[in-house]
Design a protein around this motif. Structure first.
Motif, PDB file in Angstrom:
ATOM      1  N   SER A 172       2.364  -4.608  -0.800  1.00  0.00           N
ATOM      2  CA  SER A 172       3.461  -3.668  -0.583  1.00  0.00           C
ATOM      3  C   SER A 172       3.593  -3.256   0.878  1.00  0.00           C
ATOM      4  N   GLY A 173       2.709  -3.740   1.747  1.00  0.00           N
ATOM      5  CA  GLY A 173       2.838  -3.452   3.172  1.00  0.00           C
ATOM      6  C   GLY A 173       1.901  -2.389   3.692  1.00  0.00           C
ATOM      7  N   HIS A 174       0.982  -1.886   2.853  1.00  0.00           N
ATOM      8  CA  HIS A 174       0.020  -0.900   3.304  1.00  0.00           C
ATOM      9  C   HIS A 174      -1.253  -1.593   3.782  1.00  0.00           C
ATOM     10  N   VAL A 175      -2.106  -0.857   4.464  1.00  0.00           N
ATOM     11  CA  VAL A 175      -3.404  -1.354   4.911  1.00  0.00           C
ATOM     12  C   VAL A 175      -4.479  -0.596   4.153  1.00  0.00           C
ATOM     13  N   VAL A 176      -5.510  -1.307   3.716  1.00  0.00           N
ATOM     14  CA  VAL A 176      -6.617  -0.686   2.986  1.00  0.00           C
ATOM     15  C   VAL A 176      -7.913  -0.992   3.711  1.00  0.00           C
ATOM     16  N   HIS A 177      -8.675   0.055   4.029  1.00  0.00           N
ATOM     17  CA  HIS A 177      -9.992  -0.083   4.646  1.00  0.00           C
ATOM     18  C   HIS A 177     -11.065   0.226   3.602  1.00  0.00           C
ATOM     19  N   GLY A 178     -12.223  -0.428   3.763  1.00  0.00           N
ATOM     20  CA  GLY A 178     -13.391  -0.034   2.985  1.00  0.00           C
ATOM     21  C   GLY A 178     -13.707  -0.869   1.776  1.00  0.00           C
ATOM     22  N   MET A 179     -12.975  -1.968   1.535  1.00  0.00           N
ATOM     23  CA  MET A 179     -13.340  -2.844   0.430  1.00  0.00           C
ATOM     24  C   MET A 179     -14.672  -3.525   0.754  1.00  0.00           C
ATOM     25  N   ASP A 227     -13.902  -2.731  15.589  1.00  0.00           N
ATOM     26  CA  ASP A 227     -12.504  -3.148  15.571  1.00  0.00           C
ATOM     27  C   ASP A 227     -11.820  -2.520  14.356  1.00  0.00           C
ATOM     28  N   PRO A 228     -10.689  -1.823  14.531  1.00  0.00           N
ATOM     29  CA  PRO A 228     -10.030  -1.193  13.372  1.00  0.00           C
ATOM     30  C   PRO A 228      -9.585  -2.191  12.322  1.00  0.00           C
ATOM     31  N   LEU A 229      -9.496  -3.469  12.697  1.00  0.00           N
ATOM     32  CA  LEU A 229      -9.098  -4.484  11.730  1.00  0.00           C
ATOM     33  C   LEU A 229     -10.282  -5.107  11.004  1.00  0.00           C
ATOM     34  N   ALA A 230     -11.524  -4.731  11.390  1.00  0.00           N
ATOM     35  CA  ALA A 230     -12.697  -5.408  10.843  1.00  0.00           C
ATOM     36  C   ALA A 230     -12.802  -5.237   9.333  1.00  0.00           C
ATOM     37  N   SER A 231     -12.535  -4.035   8.843  1.00  0.00           N
ATOM     38  CA  SER A 231     -12.668  -3.775   7.407  1.00  0.00           C
ATOM     39  C   SER A 231     -11.315  -3.664   6.727  1.00  0.00           C
ATOM     40  N   ALA A 232     -10.257  -4.080   7.414  1.00  0.00           N
ATOM     41  CA  ALA A 232      -8.910  -3.879   6.889  1.00  0.00           C
ATOM     42  C   ALA A 232      -8.465  -5.051   6.032  1.00  0.00           C
ATOM     43  N   ALA A 233      -7.735  -4.715   5.003  1.00  0.00           N
ATOM     44  CA  ALA A 233      -6.988  -5.712   4.233  1.00  0.00           C
ATOM     45  C   ALA A 233      -5.520  -5.435   4.469  1.00  0.00           C
ATOM     46  N   CYS A 234      -4.777  -6.429   4.970  1.00  0.00           N
ATOM     47  CA  CYS A 234      -3.367  -6.218   5.280  1.00  0.00           C
ATOM     48  C   CYS A 234      -2.572  -7.456   4.913  1.00  0.00           C
TER      49      CYS A 234
END
Length: 691
Positions: A371-378, A574-581
């Motif tokens: 849906s276009g959101h970013v999720v951290h922490g998976m 890196d803010p993208l390290a744990s991100a799912a996008c």
């Protein structure tokens, strides 16, 4: 924060899916005035799937259509009556348009004609997440996932209204500027005919493009920009809808020219309007008011939270209903097995998504990402080898995926313990030279990012299919491929895939089909790469896992069939390290300013080298993951360079721990996950000197 119980959506056999559930469903609100009442369900009436497809066909042909009895009009009308009594008197003037130069209403002011941001009442704020309305919008837009771009609107044509109550000719997509125009659903609340000022449409105008709009500065204008070149041809093509009953829905295309005259009858003519677009274009609209993109974090307790724009209840309500739409569609894809609670904690200003069953969390996160959101922490670590069932031998090895462009590179190195690395590079890329600066350089970099991918991950075997037992000519299995250190960031999300060989005897080809919510994507064909001429270095597989990295990166070596791949992920800071996008381009457009990063920095987060084994201990790179602007003299591995060379570039066994291999040239340490005693491709593996 008060809470309400979560009603379970019931199934309507007549509608072929879950019944419509309005806002109170799975919602908690705090600091609201007046107090929210218990949730009210507005169920869809008997309506088959063919009704939606018929409406979609007529919409595509004429630019407008009517779907009868989509929702329970009496329940919805009662909700609007309650809204007008309890919430509307508190509404700010900016959201209310009134009749000019006409009789006064009950409040001593001009009669109300239009109310925007109908979001104070939970049941109406989440109207767009109604299952039947989502299904209708999805059918009309021809895509599975849709979302609203505005909060619910209320249109009210007062009896015997004057010219200031009319809606001038216009096209909705003039405001949204969507590359794929959306649809508007106009839901009737009262019995009405053509004399009541129902919307009129110019048949076929959606096929003639966007027209010029401007303000009407006359005594009755000012509501919206309008089309001033409304011609005789338009007038001849103008069509009316006839009688509408409560619960009927008039649909029109985002480019359809439409208008509504005054109500000439003695009764009110009310309708609620919802504007939908396809989810994959929702974040490319003209104004970010229409495109809420949230940054969720998954807590250890299984709660997903995202900060909301402070002191902006309209944006908060739109963000919430967009998330609700994504989760309704997620439940539909997974047979209503996914149960969630969505609410706003106004005390801290966050949107909360609670998942009842932790086993459903991957599906919920995937729905939010799509849906276009970013999720951290998976969780995104490689599972221990002892936890994994070995993959069949016919799936293991070095593979190349067939592509539309023969010069493109798509390679995967798959080990038997499930670990794999992949790289895709597009051959037709614009060079990024120093001549490009500013926005032009950022655009080219993002185009480059969209054409490249690199992945370290793990395939988890789900089930096997015995060809002989089922009379098929090919064996098949289901596996989930989870991607961790990757570009674009995937945050450990997995995709279920059906993997099979074309025939039971064919070990050189594999077919893979991604299965999203049970729906198959286009088939991928993978061909086994030719092994090294030296058969001894092509035997067996090995995997090494990066350990003790000072920047907490994840990384893998995978060696199979005389080929190797090395992928090292992003630093933990890196803010993208744990991100799912959904994509790196989308994440940068939506969050780069918040994260304080530039496109070029984000693209440098991963490292990757793929190549062939020429002899034991001699590994030569054939492809690397690097920016096109990188200079040849930056000392990193280039295609054609030796990664291992029996000289300075060797892997050595750690003096204290023989299960750890150390890069002699860099000191990086790799834990041997899978390394058979007779594996010769890495060479002699001498012991490193103790420090």
């Amino acid at each position: 924060v008060s809470s309400r119980s979560v009603p379970v959506p019931r199934t309507s056999a007549a509608c072929g899916g879950p019944a419509m559930v309005c806002a109170g469903d799975a919602t908690h609100e705090g600091n609201c005035a007046p107090a929210a009442q218990p949730a009210t369900k507005v169920t869809c009436s008997a309506m088959s799937a063919s009704c939606f497809s018929d409406a979609a066909d007529k919409l595509q042909r004429d630019g407008f259509a009517v779907a009868r009895g989509v929702v329970d009009g009496s329940v919805l009308r009662n909700l609007v009556d309650k809204y007008e009594q309890e919430y509307l008197p508190l509404k700010v003037d900016a959201d209310v348009r009134r009749e000019k130069h006409g009789p006064e209403g009950k409040d001593g002011r001009g009669r109300i004609v239009h109310v925007s941001n109908v979001c104070e009442m939970p049941e109406l704020a989440s109207l767009a997440a109604t299952t039947s309305l989502l299904r209708l919008a999805s059918a009309c837009l021809g895509c599975e996932r849709v979302r609203p771009v505005m909060n619910t609107e209320l249109f009210d044509k007062p009896p015997c209204g004057n010219a200031s109550t009319q809606t001038p000719p216009h096209q909705d997509n003039f405001y949204f500027q969507s590359p794929l125009p959306g649809v508007a659903l106009w839901i009737a609340l009262d019995e009405m005919g053509d004399d009541a000022g129902t919307v009129r449409f110019v048949e076929g105008s959606h096929r003639r493009g966007l027209r010029f709009h401007d303000w009407d500065w006359g005594p009755y204008g000012g509501f919206a920009k309008q089309i001033f070149d409304y011609s005789d041809e338009d007038d001849e093509l103008e069509r009316q809808l006839g009688h509408l009953a409560p619960g009927d829905v008039a649909i029109h295309h985002g480019l359809t020219v439409h208008h509504a005259p005054p109500n000439l009858t003695t009764t009110r003519r009310r309708g609620l309007v919802l504007n939908y677009v396809a989810e994959h274009v929702a974040n490319s609209l003209a104004d970010d008011l229409y495109q809420p993109a949230l940054e969720f974090r998954l807590s250890e307790t299984g709660l997903l939270t995202a900060p909301l724009p402070p002191h902006w209840p309209e944006r908060q309500a739109l963000a919430k209903v967009c998330v609700e739409c994504a989760l309704v569609e997620c439940r539909a894809r997974h047979g209503n097995l996914v149960k969630t609670t969505v609410g706003i904690d106004r005390g801290v200003g966050t949107l909360e998504v609670r998942v009842d069953d932790s086993a459903s969390m991957p599906e919920v996160v995937a729905a939010l990402v799509e849906s276009g959101h970013v999720v951290h922490g998976m969780p995104h670590s490689i599972a221990p080898q002892s936890c994994m069932e070995p993959l069949p031998r016919h799936c293991v090895g070095a593979w190349s995926r067939t592509t539309d462009e023969p010069s493109d590179l798509a390679i995967r190195i798959q080990a038997s313990d499930g670990v794999f690395v992949e790289m895709f590079t597009c051959s037709k890329l614009a060079p990024v030279s120093e001549d490009y600066t500013g926005d032009e350089r950022q655009r080219i970099l993002l185009d480059w990012a969209a054409s490249q991918s690199v992945t370290a991950g793990q395939a988890e075997l789900v089930s096997r299919h015995d060809a002989a037992a089922h009379g098929d000519n090919a064996s098949a299995l289901l596996a989930i491929r989870r991607r961790f250190g990757s570009h674009p960031p995937s945050g450990g999300l997995g995709v279920l895939r059906r993997i099979r060989s074309p025939t039971t005897m064919d070990t050189q080809m594999l077919s893979e089909v991604p299965l999203h919510g049970g729906q198959a994507s286009p088939e991928e064909m993978w061909q086994r790469l030719r092994s090294c001429a030296d058969a001894t270095v092509s035997e067996g597989t090995a995997t090494l896992k990066l350990v003790e990295d000072p920047e907490a990166r994840q990384g893998l070596w995978v060696i199979a069939d005389g080929w190797f791949g090395i992928v090292i992920g992003r630093p933990s800071a890196d803010p993208l390290a744990s991100a799912a996008c959904r994509s790196l381009q989308h994440a940068l457009r939506a969050f780069a300013e918040r994260w304080g990063i530039q496109a070029e920095d984000a693209l440098r987060g991963c490292e990757a080298v793929f190549g062939r084994i020429e002899a034991a201990g001699m590994f030569r790179a054939t492809a690397t993951f690097r920016l096109p602007s990188d200079q040849a003299g930056d000392r990193r591995i280039m295609p054609g360079d030796l990664v291992l060379d029996l000289g300075d570039r060797q892997l050595r066994r750690d003096a204290a721990d023989g299960g750890v291999l150390v890069e002699a040239w860099s000191g990086r340490r790799w834990l041997a996950r899978e390394l058979p005693n007779n594996f010769v491709a890495l060479g002699s593996l001498k012991r490193s000197m103790p420090h």
